[in-house]
Design a protein around this motif. Structure first.
Motif, short mmCIF file in Angstrom:
data_model
loop_
_atom_site.label_atom_id
_atom_site.label_comp_id
_atom_site.label_asym_id
_atom_site.label_seq_id
_atom_site.Cartn_x
_atom_site.Cartn_y
_atom_site.Cartn_z
N CYS A 60 -7.56 36.41 29.48
CA CYS A 60 -8.59 37.04 28.66
C CYS A 60 -9.30 38.15 29.42
CB CYS A 60 -9.61 36.00 28.21
SG CYS A 60 -10.87 36.69 27.13
N PRO A 61 -9.42 39.32 28.79
CA PRO A 61 -10.07 40.45 29.48
C PRO A 61 -11.58 40.31 29.61
CG PRO A 61 -9.51 41.07 27.24
CD PRO A 61 -8.92 39.70 27.47
N VAL A 62 -12.19 39.34 28.91
CA VAL A 62 -13.64 39.17 28.99
C VAL A 62 -14.02 37.79 29.56
CG1 VAL A 62 -14.06 40.83 27.14
CG2 VAL A 62 -13.86 38.41 26.59
N ARG A 63 -13.11 37.18 30.26
CA ARG A 63 -13.33 35.83 30.78
C ARG A 63 -14.59 35.73 31.63
NH1 ARG A 63 -8.71 34.06 34.31
NH2 ARG A 63 -9.88 35.24 35.82
N GLU A 64 -14.78 36.63 32.58
CA GLU A 64 -15.95 36.56 33.46
C GLU A 64 -17.24 36.75 32.66
OE1 GLU A 64 -15.59 39.06 36.89
OE2 GLU A 64 -13.56 38.34 37.30
N TRP A 65 -17.24 37.67 31.72
CA TRP A 65 -18.41 37.89 30.87
C TRP A 65 -18.73 36.64 30.08
CZ3 TRP A 65 -18.87 37.74 25.54
CH2 TRP A 65 -20.06 38.22 25.02
N CYS A 66 -17.70 36.01 29.53
CA CYS A 66 -17.86 34.80 28.73
C CYS A 66 -18.47 33.68 29.58
CB CYS A 66 -16.51 34.37 28.18
SG CYS A 66 -16.53 32.91 27.14
N LEU A 67 -17.98 33.49 30.79
CA LEU A 67 -18.49 32.45 31.68
C LEU A 67 -19.95 32.72 32.03
CD1 LEU A 67 -18.16 29.97 33.48
CD2 LEU A 67 -17.25 31.50 35.25
N GLU A 68 -20.26 33.94 32.42
CA GLU A 68 -21.65 34.27 32.77
C GLU A 68 -22.58 34.10 31.58
OE1 GLU A 68 -23.04 34.73 35.73
OE2 GLU A 68 -21.05 34.33 36.54
N ARG A 69 -22.13 34.50 30.41
CA ARG A 69 -22.95 34.36 29.21
C ARG A 69 -23.19 32.89 28.91
NH1 ARG A 69 -22.74 34.39 23.43
NH2 ARG A 69 -24.39 35.72 22.63
N ASP A 70 -22.18 32.06 29.04
CA ASP A 70 -22.32 30.63 28.78
C ASP A 70 -23.29 29.99 29.77
OD1 ASP A 70 -21.37 28.20 27.30
OD2 ASP A 70 -20.77 27.63 29.32
N LEU A 71 -23.14 30.29 31.05
CA LEU A 71 -24.04 29.72 32.05
C LEU A 71 -25.47 30.21 31.85
CD1 LEU A 71 -21.78 29.96 35.22
CD2 LEU A 71 -22.44 27.87 33.99
N ASP A 72 -25.62 31.45 31.44
CA ASP A 72 -26.94 32.01 31.20
C ASP A 72 -27.62 31.36 30.01
OD1 ASP A 72 -28.97 33.95 31.92
OD2 ASP A 72 -28.41 35.03 30.09
N GLU A 73 -26.86 31.04 28.97
CA GLU A 73 -27.43 30.45 27.76
C GLU A 73 -27.71 28.97 27.89
OE1 GLU A 73 -24.79 31.28 24.55
OE2 GLU A 73 -25.73 33.21 24.15
N CYS A 74 -26.99 28.27 28.73
CA CYS A 74 -27.16 26.83 28.87
C CYS A 74 -28.26 26.54 29.88
CB CYS A 74 -25.84 26.17 29.29
SG CYS A 74 -24.61 26.24 27.99
N THR A 75 -29.40 26.09 29.38
CA THR A 75 -30.52 25.81 30.27
C THR A 75 -30.42 24.45 30.92
OG1 THR A 75 -31.79 25.03 28.37
CG2 THR A 75 -32.09 27.35 29.04
N VAL A 76 -29.63 23.55 30.35
CA VAL A 76 -29.40 22.22 30.94
C VAL A 76 -27.91 21.90 30.88
CG1 VAL A 76 -31.69 21.28 30.44
CG2 VAL A 76 -29.90 21.06 28.75
N THR A 77 -27.44 21.13 31.82
CA THR A 77 -26.00 20.83 31.89
C THR A 77 -25.50 20.09 30.66
OG1 THR A 77 -26.44 18.85 33.19
CG2 THR A 77 -25.92 20.85 34.40
#
Length: 112
Positions: A60-77
């Motif tokens: 996926c060409p946006v894999r890193e963006w997707c991961l960073e966005r997910d980690l940024d949005e998730c305030t708790v594990t």
């Protein structure tokens, strides 16, 4: 699974209104349920279903963006579910804990 599936499609849709990358994600148009297999434990390797989802992320060409966005949005594990950004749930939870601890620090945009 309906509400959870919406979150996955949100990453794909967010590319239209964000300052994210110009490329389309590999998951665009794919059934979101594919990215929410039964999670394996951190000590185990990925299940066959997780490997299938991870295969979409691999190129996926946006894999890193997707991961960073997910980690940024998730305030708790506990909000980290499924396969996103090329990592399975257990791996993203471990990364989140290393980065933020169990709870991410307050970020105004995390309350979206």
């Amino acid at each position: 699974m309906g509400a959870v599936g919406v979150k996955l499609s949100t990453n794909a849709a967010a590319l239209a209104w964000s300052d994210g990358p110009d490329q389309a994600p590999a998951c665009k148009g794919v059934n979101a349920d594919l990215f929410f297999p039964k999670a394996s434990s951190a000590a185990d390797g990925p299940t066959a279903a997780e490997r299938t989802a991870l295969a979409f992320c691999a190129g996926c060409p946006v894999r890193e963006w997707c991961l960073e966005r997910d980690l940024d949005e998730c305030t708790v594990t506990s909000r980290i579910v499924g396969v996103r950004g090329g990592l399975r749930e257990a791996d993203r939870r471990a990364l989140h804990v290393r980065r933020y601890g169990v709870r991410a620090p307050y970020r105004a945009k995390a309350d979206r």
